[in-house]
Write a protein that holds these residues in place. Sequence first.
Motif, PDB file in Angstrom:
ATOM      1  N   SER A  63     -63.525  22.259  45.711  1.00  0.00           N
ATOM      2  CA  SER A  63     -63.861  21.937  44.325  1.00  0.00           C
ATOM      3  C   SER A  63     -65.358  21.913  44.066  1.00  0.00           C
ATOM      4  N   PHE A  64     -66.148  21.446  45.040  1.00  0.00           N
ATOM      5  CA  PHE A  64     -67.597  21.409  44.829  1.00  0.00           C
ATOM      6  C   PHE A  64     -68.135  22.813  44.582  1.00  0.00           C
ATOM      7  N   ASN A 247     -72.365  20.289  37.931  1.00  0.00           N
ATOM      8  CA  ASN A 247     -70.971  20.570  37.617  1.00  0.00           C
ATOM      9  C   ASN A 247     -70.106  20.512  38.871  1.00  0.00           C
ATOM     10  N   GLY A 248     -70.618  21.082  39.967  1.00  0.00           N
ATOM     11  CA  GLY A 248     -69.872  21.051  41.222  1.00  0.00           C
ATOM     12  C   GLY A 248     -69.704  19.646  41.764  1.00  0.00           C
ATOM     13  N   LEU A 249     -70.761  18.846  41.678  1.00  0.00           N
ATOM     14  CA  LEU A 249     -70.683  17.469  42.166  1.00  0.00           C
ATOM     15  C   LEU A 249     -69.714  16.654  41.321  1.00  0.00           C
ATOM     16  N   GLY A 391     -74.249  22.354  28.159  1.00  0.00           N
ATOM     17  CA  GLY A 391     -75.214  22.100  29.229  1.00  0.00           C
ATOM     18  C   GLY A 391     -75.394  20.648  29.586  1.00  0.00           C
ATOM     19  N   ASP A 392     -74.568  19.765  29.032  1.00  0.00           N
ATOM     20  CA  ASP A 392     -74.718  18.320  29.269  1.00  0.00           C
ATOM     21  C   ASP A 392     -73.954  17.895  30.534  1.00  0.00           C
ATOM     22  N   VAL A 393     -74.202  18.584  31.631  1.00  0.00           N
ATOM     23  CA  VAL A 393     -73.419  18.366  32.848  1.00  0.00           C
ATOM     24  C   VAL A 393     -73.914  17.186  33.669  1.00  0.00           C
ATOM     25  N   VAL A 394     -75.198  16.872  33.566  1.00  0.00           N
ATOM     26  CA  VAL A 394     -75.730  15.756  34.356  1.00  0.00           C
ATOM     27  C   VAL A 394     -75.104  14.440  33.908  1.00  0.00           C
ATOM     28  N   PHE A 395     -74.945  14.257  32.611  1.00  0.00           N
ATOM     29  CA  PHE A 395     -74.303  13.041  32.101  1.00  0.00           C
ATOM     30  C   PHE A 395     -72.866  12.937  32.611  1.00  0.00           C
ATOM     31  N   ILE A 396     -72.129  14.038  32.566  1.00  0.00           N
ATOM     32  CA  ILE A 396     -70.745  14.028  33.038  1.00  0.00           C
ATOM     33  C   ILE A 396     -70.691  13.683  34.517  1.00  0.00           C
ATOM     34  N   MET A 397     -71.581  14.283  35.296  1.00  0.00           N
ATOM     35  CA  MET A 397     -71.616  14.024  36.732  1.00  0.00           C
ATOM     36  C   MET A 397     -71.902  12.558  37.033  1.00  0.00           C
ATOM     37  N   LYS A 398     -72.872  11.982  36.340  1.00  0.00           N
ATOM     38  CA  LYS A 398     -73.210  10.573  36.566  1.00  0.00           C
ATOM     39  C   LYS A 398     -72.062   9.650  36.163  1.00  0.00           C
ATOM     40  N   SER A 399     -71.406   9.959  35.062  1.00  0.00           N
ATOM     41  CA  SER A 399     -70.288   9.120  34.587  1.00  0.00           C
ATOM     42  C   SER A 399     -69.132   9.143  35.581  1.00  0.00           C
ATOM     43  N   VAL A 400     -68.765  10.347  36.016  1.00  0.00           N
ATOM     44  CA  VAL A 400     -67.663  10.465  36.976  1.00  0.00           C
ATOM     45  C   VAL A 400     -68.027   9.796  38.291  1.00  0.00           C
ATOM     46  N   GLY A 401     -69.274   9.977  38.744  1.00  0.00           N
ATOM     47  CA  GLY A 401     -69.700   9.356  39.997  1.00  0.00           C
ATOM     48  C   GLY A 401     -69.629   7.840  39.944  1.00  0.00           C
ATOM     49  N   LEU A 402     -70.099   7.266  38.834  1.00  0.00           N
ATOM     50  CA  LEU A 402     -70.093   5.808  38.697  1.00  0.00           C
ATOM     51  C   LEU A 402     -68.676   5.252  38.698  1.00  0.00           C
ATOM     52  N   PHE A 403     -67.816   5.809  37.858  1.00  0.00           N
ATOM     53  CA  PHE A 403     -66.485   5.230  37.704  1.00  0.00           C
ATOM     54  C   PHE A 403     -65.527   5.655  38.821  1.00  0.00           C
ATOM     55  N   CYS A 404     -65.843   6.748  39.512  1.00  0.00           N
ATOM     56  CA  CYS A 404     -65.087   7.088  40.713  1.00  0.00           C
ATOM     57  C   CYS A 404     -65.190   5.962  41.733  1.00  0.00           C
ATOM     58  N   VAL A 405     -66.413   5.425  41.888  1.00  0.00           N
ATOM     59  CA  VAL A 405     -66.636   4.344  42.858  1.00  0.00           C
ATOM     60  C   VAL A 405     -66.165   3.002  42.303  1.00  0.00           C
ATOM     61  N   VAL A 406     -66.592   2.682  41.071  1.00  0.00           N
ATOM     62  CA  VAL A 406     -66.355   1.352  40.504  1.00  0.00           C
ATOM     63  C   VAL A 406     -64.900   1.148  40.088  1.00  0.00           C
ATOM     64  N   LEU A 407     -64.268   2.189  39.546  1.00  0.00           N
ATOM     65  CA  LEU A 407     -62.919   2.034  39.008  1.00  0.00           C
ATOM     66  C   LEU A 407     -61.812   2.539  39.930  1.00  0.00           C
TER      67      LEU A 407
END
Length: 456
Positions: A63-64, A247-249, A391-407
């Motif tokens: 997926s990455f 996007n890959g991350l 092109g707003d991929v950095v925001f998506i990556m940060k959101s998924v990363g945060l809630f992947c761990v926290v939630l």
Amino acid sequence: MPSSLWNQPFGYRDVLKISMPLAVSMASTTIMQVTDRIFLGRYSVEAIAAALPAGIMAFLFISFFMGVASYINVFIAQYTGAARPDKVAVSLWQGLYFSLGGWVVLASLAYALTPVLKSGGHPPEVLELEIQYFRILMLGAGLPLLDTTLSGFYSGRGLTRTVMIVNMIGAAVNIPLDYALIYGIGIFPEMGIRGAGIATVTSWSLIVLIYLPLIFSKANEATYKTRSQWRFDWEFSVRFIKFGLSNGLQFFLDIFAVTFFVYMVGRLGTIVLAASNIALSIDGVSFFPAYGLAVGVSTLVGQAVGQGRPDYARRATKCAFHIACIWMLLMGCMYMLIPDTLISLFRPHELNNAQFSEVLQHGRVYLLFMAAYILFDGLALVYSGALKGAGDVVFIMKSVGLFCVVLMVIPCYLGVEVFGWDDHFLWSIFTAYVLVLSLIFYFRFRSGRWEKMKVI
């Protein structure tokens, strides 16, 4: 639906024209995966228990690289909107170079990652099958990367019917080959889960082989220079990697959240794991066509941004969400009305009535969870696709990363390993994860910050 939204540029008609073939393409891929799991489920309970964890684990690492490669679609879409055909082939070739490099990395991990599978704590008979399936998929992992890049040449330009036809051919070959190799029909040996893996890799190969002569034809050389623009472009590659890595991350983290969920469920026993695997396989029937719709939205938003028309992008996203709601509501009703019929499609033949009754009992509850979050899943897919197209991929990556761990990761681990909570807790966490991300993506799009972004 309002006639104005149907007829206007980037309205319902344009969304359906571009997204429907992608949705059908994803549906054919889903049917391929579902039939694969139906065959494995009827082959043995160990096979169906092994298929999803091993398949998700392989897809986790694929997926990455696939997420990075898929962003070629956005570059081609924005160059198409900006009327820059000279840059389309340049984008394609840089994506191909990345995909070939990714294949080398993924194939080298086929045997190195065996300890990760062992750490899942699954029963020995299931683990052995997981390892076999995982290794076959990883050795052929470069093929879906090439497929992703090559299909972007068409989907980025809005020519999605070709993508649909090619994927349908791949599915048409995979399904009978899958059956023959799993059970041993005619000249084919009985290979069980190994046969399923080989059939999948064979269909991937066929898809790539069909794309090559289509893309590198004389007509495309004349218009886009698909043969002659093969040189490595360092400046473009840096820009592509900048956006593609985010996007890959993001894609990797999202799949990791699901993978971790499946492995935590696996610690609760084979019956619970099999029931969850069946439920998630059924969920794919709703998810992947909606994902095709999201890719179509990403293409339309990319083209709109390339034209400097954010109003077109907003219109396309709104129309796509309405279409996604219709599809998701239909599937949610099926989950609630005919759960036993859906689950029974995957019944392993060696389970007696008492054992399968347990699978049904768990599965019915899981389908109710799925019905509860299905509209939010559609919301997350469409609005994240729109943000990616801009092109707003950095925001998506940060959101998924945060809630992947926290939630997901922390609550699932503590719930199973520390507090000893059951499968209903895990599915509640999964539902909350989908709901939170969907609302975050929706409000981010509504904020309009993406209107100032551009990847080209």
